[in-house]
Design a protein around this motif. Structure first.
Motif, PDB file in Angstrom:
ATOM      1  N   ARG A 252      -4.681 -21.597   5.531  1.00 43.79           N
ATOM      2  CA  ARG A 252      -3.957 -20.758   6.503  1.00 43.79           C
ATOM      3  C   ARG A 252      -4.329 -19.280   6.322  1.00 43.79           C
ATOM      4  N   SER A 253      -4.514 -18.851   5.085  1.00 39.91           N
ATOM      5  CA  SER A 253      -4.884 -17.453   4.818  1.00 39.91           C
ATOM      6  C   SER A 253      -6.280 -17.149   5.362  1.00 39.91           C
ATOM      7  N   LEU A 254      -7.176 -18.140   5.255  1.00 36.04           N
ATOM      8  CA  LEU A 254      -8.529 -17.908   5.775  1.00 36.04           C
ATOM      9  C   LEU A 254      -8.498 -17.811   7.299  1.00 36.04           C
ATOM     10  N   LYS A 255      -7.630 -18.614   7.927  1.00 35.77           N
ATOM     11  CA  LYS A 255      -7.475 -18.510   9.394  1.00 35.77           C
ATOM     12  C   LYS A 255      -6.964 -17.118   9.765  1.00 35.77           C
ATOM     13  N   CYS A 256      -6.057 -16.619   8.945  1.00 36.22           N
ATOM     14  CA  CYS A 256      -5.490 -15.288   9.187  1.00 36.22           C
ATOM     15  C   CYS A 256      -6.606 -14.233   9.152  1.00 36.22           C
ATOM     16  N   ILE A 257      -7.529 -14.397   8.214  1.00 32.00           N
ATOM     17  CA  ILE A 257      -8.662 -13.460   8.119  1.00 32.00           C
ATOM     18  C   ILE A 257      -9.535 -13.557   9.371  1.00 32.00           C
ATOM     19  N   ASP A 258      -9.735 -14.798   9.858  1.00 31.20           N
ATOM     20  CA  ASP A 258     -10.542 -14.966  11.076  1.00 31.20           C
ATOM     21  C   ASP A 258      -9.880 -14.250  12.258  1.00 31.20           C
TER      22      ASP A 258
ATOM     23  N   ALA B 155      -6.657 -16.854  -7.944  1.00 31.21           N
ATOM     24  CA  ALA B 155      -7.639 -17.777  -7.358  1.00 31.21           C
ATOM     25  C   ALA B 155      -7.547 -17.745  -5.826  1.00 31.21           C
ATOM     26  N   ALA B 156      -6.338 -17.673  -5.294  1.00 31.39           N
ATOM     27  CA  ALA B 156      -6.170 -17.662  -3.831  1.00 31.39           C
ATOM     28  C   ALA B 156      -6.756 -16.375  -3.249  1.00 31.39           C
ATOM     29  N   ILE B 157      -6.480 -15.253  -3.897  1.00 29.33           N
ATOM     30  CA  ILE B 157      -7.009 -13.969  -3.397  1.00 29.33           C
ATOM     31  C   ILE B 157      -8.538 -13.967  -3.499  1.00 29.33           C
ATOM     32  N   ASP B 158      -9.066 -14.547  -4.571  1.00 31.98           N
ATOM     33  CA  ASP B 158     -10.528 -14.641  -4.709  1.00 31.98           C
ATOM     34  C   ASP B 158     -11.146 -15.402  -3.534  1.00 31.98           C
ATOM     35  N   LYS B 159     -10.495 -16.489  -3.125  1.00 30.97           N
ATOM     36  CA  LYS B 159     -11.029 -17.267  -1.987  1.00 30.97           C
ATOM     37  C   LYS B 159     -11.026 -16.411  -0.724  1.00 30.97           C
ATOM     38  N   MET B 160      -9.988 -15.614  -0.561  1.00 28.99           N
ATOM     39  CA  MET B 160      -9.909 -14.764   0.631  1.00 28.99           C
ATOM     40  C   MET B 160     -11.002 -13.690   0.601  1.00 28.99           C
ATOM     41  N   LEU B 161     -11.210 -13.105  -0.573  1.00 30.20           N
ATOM     42  CA  LEU B 161     -12.226 -12.051  -0.691  1.00 30.20           C
ATOM     43  C   LEU B 161     -13.625 -12.617  -0.444  1.00 30.20           C
ATOM     44  N   ALA B 162     -13.833 -13.884  -0.857  1.00 29.09           N
ATOM     45  CA  ALA B 162     -15.151 -14.502  -0.677  1.00 29.09           C
ATOM     46  C   ALA B 162     -15.378 -14.887   0.783  1.00 29.09           C
ATOM     47  N   HIS B 163     -14.302 -15.184   1.493  1.00 27.33           N
ATOM     48  CA  HIS B 163     -14.409 -15.653   2.883  1.00 27.33           C
ATOM     49  C   HIS B 163     -14.951 -14.560   3.806  1.00 27.33           C
ATOM     50  N   ASP B 164     -14.613 -13.315   3.500  1.00 24.69           N
ATOM     51  CA  ASP B 164     -15.049 -12.200   4.347  1.00 24.69           C
ATOM     52  C   ASP B 164     -15.301 -11.008   3.426  1.00 24.69           C
TER      53      ASP B 164
ATOM     54  N   VAL C  39     -13.096  -7.821   4.068  1.00 26.02           N
ATOM     55  CA  VAL C  39     -11.638  -7.845   4.143  1.00 26.02           C
ATOM     56  C   VAL C  39     -11.012  -7.087   2.973  1.00 26.02           C
ATOM     57  N   ARG C  40      -9.889  -6.416   3.237  1.00 29.42           N
ATOM     58  CA  ARG C  40      -9.129  -5.714   2.182  1.00 29.42           C
ATOM     59  C   ARG C  40      -7.725  -6.305   2.179  1.00 29.42           C
ATOM     60  N   ILE C  41      -7.200  -6.523   0.990  1.00 26.70           N
ATOM     61  CA  ILE C  41      -5.910  -7.208   0.881  1.00 26.70           C
ATOM     62  C   ILE C  41      -4.872  -6.263   0.289  1.00 26.70           C
TER      63      ILE C  41
ATOM     64  N   THR D 124      -8.907  -9.869  -9.913  1.00 27.83           N
ATOM     65  CA  THR D 124      -9.639 -10.615  -8.890  1.00 27.83           C
ATOM     66  C   THR D 124     -11.134 -10.323  -8.961  1.00 27.83           C
ATOM     67  N   ARG D 125     -11.904 -11.035  -8.130  1.00 28.32           N
ATOM     68  CA  ARG D 125     -13.359 -10.909  -8.186  1.00 28.32           C
ATOM     69  C   ARG D 125     -13.850  -9.566  -7.657  1.00 28.32           C
ATOM     70  N   ASP D 126     -13.008  -8.864  -6.852  1.00 27.53           N
ATOM     71  CA  ASP D 126     -13.439  -7.576  -6.304  1.00 27.53           C
ATOM     72  C   ASP D 126     -12.247  -6.620  -6.205  1.00 27.53           C
ATOM     73  N   PRO D 127     -11.840  -6.051  -7.354  1.00 21.71           N
ATOM     74  CA  PRO D 127     -10.632  -5.219  -7.385  1.00 21.71           C
ATOM     75  C   PRO D 127     -10.645  -4.068  -6.378  1.00 21.71           C
ATOM     76  N   LYS D 128     -11.826  -3.608  -5.994  1.00 21.38           N
ATOM     77  CA  LYS D 128     -11.904  -2.499  -5.024  1.00 21.38           C
ATOM     78  C   LYS D 128     -11.241  -2.873  -3.698  1.00 21.38           C
TER      79      LYS D 128
END
Ligand code: XUL
Ligand code: MN
Length: 347
Positions: free
Chosen positions: A118-124, A160-169, A172-174, A202-206
């Protein structure tokens, strides 16, 4: 009166024109259409709208990806025609039967999977609406009783969930929006300090920052102005929900300054001090009408919050800092206290 407003941009969400339902009673005002809300937003002098994923695409769980993108594009066109930006999109992870026991931190792996998808859909959707900002209010990440979850494992699930979101796009900034309780008894990530620390794991703290809501900070027993200063010293304040709250009760979402004008004044001073908005960040008012509000006054909490903000901005800019610093140097905090009160009361 409002000539100083140029450096701040304002927004609210469709949920901020609400109908008055509470756990004890039904709505007290009729529901308004999205188009009506958009027109009012523009007329009130706001610049952007914030969205939950299903504010943008209703009934999102039952729509195909193609249908979802089609509807998001239609919304994007509507916003562009109105000259209104989308500030952020936030996944609504607290409504579905899948998230009864939490979303990213649910004990059920299928529920955790649902929350991530659902979070990845939100990013889309955010991509279609041309915003890079995703807001995470971690509504059901926490417990009703502590023994039901493992706090350390929950922290790892969140990362882990935030990492998946950062990798998806990759763009994206969270922004994590902490709140210490409600609907949970005790929530994970209750303060800005927790939100910022989580981002560094996370994988990309920036690309992980925070959103401060005044009422949420007050519910945590903290001063929202200090939360703002703390987040801004890390360059992490990417969005803001100004409102007010009378002590440790249910989340009240009162108009900005309604409960404690001095607390509001100090929030505006903190924003000014660090030039909040210099990188395009918006000031949002996450406020609701009092339940007793009549239909004719259904927008007043928004117009009033914006007006109070602008009046306090004038007060912040007119505050005699040199005189205050003299009193600080003399450790004359009695006089400093009175100086602030006189300044707020005016002539
Ligand atoms: C809940 C709250 C939400 C978030 C967006 O207390 O503040 O409206 O701001 O999901
Ligand atoms: Mn909020």
């Amino acid at each position: 009166m409002t000539t100083l407003s140029h450096s701040y941009k304002f927004c609210f969400g469709p949920w901020n024109i609400s109908e008055g339902a509470d756990p004890y009673g039904p709505p007290t005002r009729p529901a308004q259409s999205f188009d009506w809300k958009l027109a009012q937003l523009k007329q009130l002098g706001f610049d952007a709208m914030m969205f939950h994923d299903d504010d943008a695409v209703p009934d999102i769980d039952n729509k195909s990806p193609q249908q979802m993108v089609k509807e998001a594009k239609e919304l994007g066109k509507k916003l562009a025609d109105a000259g209104i930006a989308a500030e952020m999109v936030a996944p609504r992870l607290w409504f579905s039967p899948m998230t009864i026991d939490g979303a990213y931190t649910s004990n059920d792996p299928k529920a955790r999977q649902y929350a991530i998808e659902r979070s990845l859909k939100c990013i889309d959707i955010a991509q279609v609406l041309k915003t890079k900002l995703i807001v995470l209010w971690l509504a059901r990440e926490g417990t009703y009783l502590r023994e039901s979850k493992n706090g350390r494992r929950s922290t790892e699930y969140l990362v882990a969930a935030i990492d998946k979101m950062l990798a998806h796009d990759k763009k994206v900034r969270i922004a994590i929006e902490p709140k210490p309780n409600e609907p949970m008894d005790v929530a994970y990530i209750p303060t800005i300090g927790h939100a910022i620390a989580l981002g560094y794991q996370t994988r990309d703290p920036k690309r992980v920052g925070a959103l401060i809501e005044s009422a949420h900070a007050i519910l945590a027993g903290l001063d929202p102005a200090d939360e703002i200063d703390f987040a801004m010293s890390f360059g992490k304040l990417w969005s803001l929900h100004l409102n007010d709250q009378n002590g440790l009760k249910f989340d009240q979402d009162k108009p900005f300054g309604s409960n404690n004008l001095r607390l509001a004044f100090n929030q505006v001073r903190a924003l000014e001090r660090s030039r909040y908005g210099a990188h395009g960040e918006y000031v949002a008012f996450d406020v609701h009408p009092f339940r007793a509000t009549k239909e004719a006054h259904t927008l007043d909490h928004l117009a009033n919050s914006r007006r109070t903000f602008l009046r306090l901005l004038e007060k912040a800019r007119a505050f005699d800092d040199a005189a205050a610093q003299k009193l600080v140097a003399d450790r004359n905090y009695q006089a400093l206290d009175q100086m602030v009160l006189e300044h707020l009361m005016g002539k």
